[in-house]
Design a protein around this motif. Structure first.
Motif, PDB file in Angstrom:
ATOM      1  N   THR A  73       0.968  -1.159  -0.093  1.00 12.26           N
ATOM      2  CA  THR A  73      -0.071   0.065   0.092  1.00 12.26           C
ATOM      3  C   THR A  73       0.770   1.248  -0.011  1.00 12.26           C
TER       4      THR A  73
ATOM      5  N   TYR B 110      -0.537   4.434  -0.171  1.00 13.16           N
ATOM      6  CA  TYR B 110      -1.231   5.638   0.626  1.00 13.16           C
ATOM      7  C   TYR B 110      -2.636   5.127   0.872  1.00 13.16           C
ATOM      8  N   GLU B 111      -3.269   5.656   2.108  1.00  9.60           N
ATOM      9  CA  GLU B 111      -4.640   5.405   2.414  1.00  9.60           C
ATOM     10  C   GLU B 111      -5.247   6.930   2.323  1.00  9.60           C
TER      11      GLU B 111
ATOM     12  N   SER C  46      -7.537   3.395  -1.077  1.00  9.49           N
ATOM     13  CA  SER C  46      -6.100   3.128  -1.182  1.00  9.49           C
ATOM     14  C   SER C  46      -5.585   2.876  -2.569  1.00  9.49           C
TER      15      SER C  46
ATOM     16  N   LYS D 154     -15.780   3.390   4.258  1.00  5.88           N
ATOM     17  CA  LYS D 154     -14.306   3.036   5.130  1.00  5.88           C
ATOM     18  C   LYS D 154     -13.949   4.190   5.847  1.00  5.88           C
TER      19      LYS D 154
ATOM     20  N   ASN E  30       3.899   3.238   3.737  1.00  7.87           N
ATOM     21  CA  ASN E  30       2.537   3.776   3.575  1.00  7.87           C
ATOM     22  C   ASN E  30       2.365   5.405   4.266  1.00  7.87           C
TER      23      ASN E  30
ATOM     24  N   VAL F  31      -0.593   8.016   5.131  1.00  8.09           N
ATOM     25  CA  VAL F  31      -2.267   8.254   5.272  1.00  8.09           C
ATOM     26  C   VAL F  31      -2.401   9.641   5.192  1.00  8.09           C
TER      27      VAL F  31
ATOM     28  N   ALA G  56      -6.620   7.839  12.860  1.00  4.69           N
ATOM     29  CA  ALA G  56      -5.640   7.380  11.727  1.00  4.69           C
ATOM     30  C   ALA G  56      -4.520   6.647  12.395  1.00  4.69           C
TER      31      ALA G  56
ATOM     32  N   PHE H  20      -4.371   2.741  11.415  1.00  2.00           N
ATOM     33  CA  PHE H  20      -3.076   2.385  10.596  1.00  2.00           C
ATOM     34  C   PHE H  20      -1.667   2.203  11.357  1.00  2.00           C
TER      35      PHE H  20
END
Length: 549
Positions: free
Chosen positions: A40, A42-43, A48, A160, A269, A271, A284, A288
């Protein structure tokens, strides 16, 4: 003389020098996508993407720029967006075709944007659709010919998302006259020609914030950007399993380097937050398992003041730090009580693509710029005579560093006047007054232009502010000069009170308290309470605006 005292406090197991890669910023993404294609990247509010998806979109957008828009090497391209996946795709697509990224503050006015377009001779802009009304009058009436417009909502998943989504992020895609939609540019699925980017290619022109006159474009190459991207990657001990909270604005060099370029180099990753929201940040971090968060003190003050914070597990945090404005000691202590972490401050400029100084994460000092980063030669001079000064002497900071810009865009005279020679080496004059302690740590005293001359005595507002922050009622402080018939100039403090002290503390009480805390010529003679301060979007207080008012 180059200082070395700080090497004694260098982070353990990290080499004291750094050989820079000759790869480009675009190469960082391409290599990471090859190493970790399914990881992943990015969120983003429930949405994502993996690194291979991020690279795929970058390639398609680069193909569109090259094949449909005839963007060529060296062309300047405006990037006017809030934090979003599209910001990242646009940035790397521009670099992919060896053009130059000109990322602009989304809070800019139409008049500001006209200045940037004309100064950079810019023909194409990527924008967030919510900013189009500011740019529309300039399309066709300036150098600007093509606008590619993005809707952030294309990349979210409302079901989500952890908390309320900002309005401009939720807004559905609009059909805007005279623009190319993001989706249609990607759907064209054009392929760019083979990549031949080089380390010395001009890559970015961040503009100075213009706190001292008109903004100036700082020319950076892949190499100068890599110096800080690679340096901070090692300094912060990042890995593919690091999770970064991307809350600082990405148009700004600090946010871009530490919250995007750094994690992309590491394969971490991100966020991504489009705008600051302490509830979203808190959720977050827990959800995460965020480990690294570079912020600005105003964000951290707000975050720690959240009454719900105790209900959330934020123990995943390993490194919290930032720059731009010194963190009040009381806030640093609150952070330590809550997380066991010390705040890691740094110092930098647009001219040096973010930091030149960073506190060692293992031994930081509060309200301190830190020690010179990899390859940085930092010295202190008398701003009038240019003579080099020693330990605990206050003077102007000058730096020679691998991350130093190549000059101001189209401003030869400004470039010349901002540099000086010392021991046969060219140094950049920062305009910041600092001092260095006997361990080689640097501390800000103030901006050269901020000094208050009170009856012949020099008063540095930042020093007075840092003392005011010790008062429990003071949430934020900004010190400015005020005309005085007797002293010429005197010290005036503008203060935002902590909510629980509103109505129970007077300006006279704060003046009286100050008398016992600092020299008689330094304490504020006038104290005014405010509800808010004007700030840049990166959170710095606009002291000049308050001074002029």
């Amino acid at each position: 003389m180059k200082h070395t005292a700080h090497f004694e406090f260098w982070p353990p197991r990290i080499a004291k020098s750094l050989t820079l890669p000759e790869t480009t910023i675009y190469d960082n993404l391409a290599i990471t996508a090859k190493k970790y294609p399914n990881k992943t990247a990015y969120e983003f509010y429930g949405g994502s993407a993996t690194y291979s998806q991020l690279l795929d979109e970058t390639e398609k957008m680069a193909g569109y720029l090259e094949q449909e828009c005839q963007v060529k090497q060296g062309d300047r391209v405006m990037l006017l967006m809030q934090n979003s996946p599209q910001f990242l795709v646009s940035l790397f697509a521009i670099l992919r075709v060896r053009a130059v990224v000109v990322a602009i503050n989304p809070m800019s006015t139409t008049k500001d944007l006209q200045f940037f377009l004309e100064d950079g001779d810019i023909r194409l802009a990527f924008i967030g659709q919510e900013l189009y009304p500011k740019l529309e009058p300039l399309l066709g009436t300036t150098t600007l010919q093509t606008v590619i417009s993005a809707a952030y909502s294309d990349y979210i998943d409302v079901g989500k998302a952890l908390a309320a989504i900002p309005g401009e992020v939720k807004a559905p895609a609009k059909e805007l006259a005279k623009t190319v939609s993001w989706k249609s540019a990607l759907d064209a699925a054009q392929t760019p020609s083979d990549y031949a980017g080089e380390s010395d290619d001009m890559a970015m022109i961040p503009y100075t914030s213009g706190t001292t006159g008109a903004p100036k474009g700082c020319i950076h190459t892949n190499c100068t950007v890599q110096a800080n991207t690679t340096g901070s990657y090692h300094w912060m001990t990042m890995s593919p399993d690091t999770v970064v909270l991307t809350s600082l604005p990405l148009f700004h060099v600090t946010g871009l380097t530490h919250s995007a370029l750094n994690p992309i180099l590491a394969g971490s990753n991100m966020v991504i937050m489009t705008r600051w929201d302490r509830d979203y940040a808190m959720k977050a971090i827990e959800q995460f398992q965020v480990s690294h968060w570079i912020n600005i003190s105003t964000m951290l003050i707000d975050f720690l003041a959240n009454p719900q914070l105790a209900d959330y597990d934020i123990s995943s945090l390993e490194l919290v730090g930032g720059g731009g404005a010194t963190l009040p000691i009381a806030v640093g202590e609150k952070l330590r009580q809550r997380t066991g972490l010390d705040y890691v401050e740094g110092y930098g400029l647009s001219e040096t693509m973010s930091h030149t100084h960073f506190n060692p994460p293992n031994r930081p000092k509060l309200q301190c710029l830190g020690i010179p980063a990899f390859g940085v030669d930092a010295r202190i001079i008398d701003p009038m005579t240019g003579e080099e000064l020693g330990v605990e002497e206050e003077g102007e900071l000058v730096v020679h560093a691998p991350q130093m810009f190549k000059g101001y865009y189209n401003q030869e005279e400004e470039t010349k006047s901002s540099h000086m020679m010392l021991d046969g080496i060219q140094f950049f004059r920062t305009g910041d007054i600092v001092r260095m302690d006997n361990e080689g740590y640097f501390f800000i005293v103030d901006r050269v232009k901020r000094m208050i001359n009170a009856a012949g005595f020099k008063v540095w507002p930042t020093e007075v502010e840092s003392i005011l922050y010790k008062h429990p009622a003071v949430q934020q402080a900004c010190v400015v000069r005020s005309p005085d018939e007797v002293r010429g100039e005197t010290v005036k403090a503008l203060i935002i009170l902590d909510p629980e002290y509103k109505g129970s503390v007077t300006s006279e009480e704060i003046i009286e308290w100050s008398k016992g805390q600092m020299a008689s010529y330094k304490y504020p003679r006038i104290v005014e309470f405010r509800d808010s301060f004007p700030t840049t979007s990166s959170g710095k207080i606009l002291w000049r605006q308050l001074q002029d008012a």
